[in-house]
Design a protein around this motif. Structure first.
Motif, short mmCIF file in Angstrom:
data_model
loop_
_atom_site.label_atom_id
_atom_site.label_comp_id
_atom_site.label_asym_id
_atom_site.label_seq_id
_atom_site.Cartn_x
_atom_site.Cartn_y
_atom_site.Cartn_z
N GLY A 67 0.98 -1.26 -0.78
CA GLY A 67 0.03 -0.46 0.11
C GLY A 67 0.96 1.07 0.29
O GLY A 67 0.13 2.29 -0.24
N ASN A 68 2.30 1.22 -0.19
CA ASN A 68 3.05 2.52 -0.01
C ASN A 68 4.09 1.83 -0.19
O ASN A 68 5.43 1.30 -0.27
CB ASN A 68 3.24 2.75 1.25
N PRO A 69 4.17 2.80 -1.43
CA PRO A 69 5.65 2.92 -2.39
C PRO A 69 7.31 3.53 -1.98
O PRO A 69 8.41 3.24 -2.25
CB PRO A 69 5.50 3.77 -3.66
N GLY A 70 6.79 3.79 -0.33
CA GLY A 70 8.01 4.61 0.20
C GLY A 70 7.87 6.24 -0.19
O GLY A 70 7.73 6.78 -1.24
N THR A 71 9.56 6.45 0.06
CA THR A 71 9.86 7.57 -0.05
C THR A 71 10.77 7.69 -1.76
O THR A 71 11.29 8.36 -1.87
CB THR A 71 10.80 8.29 0.87
N ILE A 72 11.03 6.58 -2.02
CA ILE A 72 12.02 6.26 -2.88
C ILE A 72 11.64 6.20 -4.37
O ILE A 72 11.68 6.79 -5.75
CB ILE A 72 13.15 5.55 -3.27
N ALA A 73 10.37 5.39 -3.89
CA ALA A 73 10.02 4.38 -5.76
C ALA A 73 8.93 6.14 -6.29
O ALA A 73 8.87 6.25 -5.39
CB ALA A 73 9.03 3.52 -5.27
N LEU A 74 8.49 5.32 -7.65
CA LEU A 74 7.39 6.48 -8.05
C LEU A 74 6.16 5.83 -7.96
O LEU A 74 5.05 6.33 -7.16
CB LEU A 74 7.77 6.13 -9.57
N GLY A 75 5.55 4.74 -7.84
CA GLY A 75 4.89 4.26 -7.09
C GLY A 75 4.65 2.49 -7.28
O GLY A 75 5.66 2.01 -6.84
N CYS A 76 3.60 1.78 -7.26
CA CYS A 76 2.87 0.37 -6.91
C CYS A 76 2.53 -1.06 -8.17
O CYS A 76 1.70 0.34 -8.83
CB CYS A 76 2.03 0.46 -5.52
#
Length: 366
Positions: free
Chosen positions: A262-271
């Motif tokens: 549910g969360n891509p974190g602070t570095i990824a663009l999305g899921c």
């Protein structure tokens, strides 16, 4: 029966100043272009030169483009571009070799079922268009139900529950404004849209040496910043990406298969969801999961190091930053992967390809 797109055109919906949908130059029907390649142009089974050759088309031929995909970056005779066009015969050519007159129209995105036209699906009322990917962003227009949309890319934004789905994805239209994907329907299923700012998909390395050359520096940077042994990082990228051949790696630059939850974190663009395999004890099964998608390989390697650092369960492994074999055992023990042979697989790869040479410290203790 007329498509939603054709009905919208006939109704004059797209002529209003507030409508951001089909901007001038967007194709209402499959358009034709001229092949300019200086010789026969290869047809491909997919949007990259790594996909199987499916014949060729003569230089100067007219071809009919049905839809587009975001694929390998190609420098052609007409332009450098990551866009590939699926032709009416079902095969692909790079748009870099097509001459359009007067200019390239915007094509709908491809899905396995065909050209998937995107339309507003609000359930009846109008939809707000925003300056950003949140409902608190400035409202910069409205769109009526059924309006066709020219989508450029997606961003990860505010979660919205709409008429079609619940999602964090927002669509950036060709004029830079945003509509939540929760309120968008696709005529042929949801296409694999690029994330805004994402590098084009890659092609697999030609061999082990080329792959190692591609990932060595990002792995070394991971050790410098996060103290994850470069040899372990590289072995994980080999094992989890299949030497860069997995679709997750090629398309979304993910070398480690870090899940989203549910969360891509602070570095990824999305899921994005992909088919995968999970194991419980000695039993493995096929399933699907949501994985983090990245701008490029560098971002994937950075997120790998960050992920191990910020998750407390992996803290014991960092006592062994200079002992790659034990580091691999510790992250496996902490639950990094469900495969029962994961740590042994990493050690076998590190040994077979002497990945320890990428570590600044001494080789692993056996």
């Amino acid at each position: 029966m007329k498509s939603a797109l054709m009905r919208a055109l006939a109704a004059g919906v797209l002529a209003s100043a507030a409508a951001v949908a089909l901007l001038p130059g967007v194709a209402a029907a499959a358009p034709t272009a001229t092949v300019v390649a200086g010789g026969p142009l290869n047809l491909r089974s997919g949007p990259s030169t790594a996909d199987a050759r499916a014949g060729s088309v003569a230089d100067g031929s007219k071809v009919t483009a049905v839809c587009q995909e975001f694929g390998e970056q190609v420098k052609g005779t007409q332009r450098a571009t990551p866009y590939w066009d699926r032709l009416s015969n079902g095969h692909y050519v790079s748009d870099g070799y097509l001459r359009w007159s007067p200019s390239r129209p915007w094509l709908p995105w491809c899905t396995p079922k065909g050209a998937s036209v995107a339309t507003v699906s609000s359930g009846g009322g109008s939809v707000n268009v925003r300056a950003g990917a949140t409902t608190s962003s400035t409202r910069v227009g409205t769109l009526t139900n059924g309006t066709g949309l020219a989508i450029n890319c997606q961003v990860w934004g505010q979660k919205v529950t709409g008429h079609v789905r619940t999602t964090y994805a927002w669509n950036r239209l060709t004029d830079g404004r945003y509509v939540s994907d929760a309120l968008v329907a696709y005529s042929k299923g949801m296409p694999n849209l690029p994330w805004c700012g994402q590098s084009p998909p890659t092609v697999p390395a030609s061999g082990a040496a080329q792959f190692l050359a591609r990932v060595a520096e990002p792995a070394r940077l991971g050790f410098q910043k996060y103290k994850v042994p470069a040899s372990v990082t590289i072995a994980q990228s080999i094992l989890e990406s299949g030497w860069g051949r997995s679709y997750l790696t090629r398309r979304d630059h993910s070398y480690f298969g870090i899940k989203c939850f549910g969360n891509p974190g602070t570095i990824a663009l999305g899921c994005r969801s992909y088919a995968t395999q999970e194991c419980e004890g000695d039993s493995c099964y096929d399933t699907s999961a949501s994985f983090r998608a990245y701008r490029n390989a560098t971002a994937s390697f950075a997120d790998h190091g960050y992920f191990l650092t910020v998750n407390d369960r992996y803290k014991p492994a960092f006592k062994y930053s200079n002992n790659p074999n034990q580091f691999a055992k510790e992250i496996h023990k902490a639950g990094y992967a469900t495969s029962p042979s994961y740590a042994n697989d990493l050690i076998e790869i590190m040994t077979a390809y002497n990945l320890y040479k990428y570590d600044p410290a001494k080789k692993a203790q056996m």
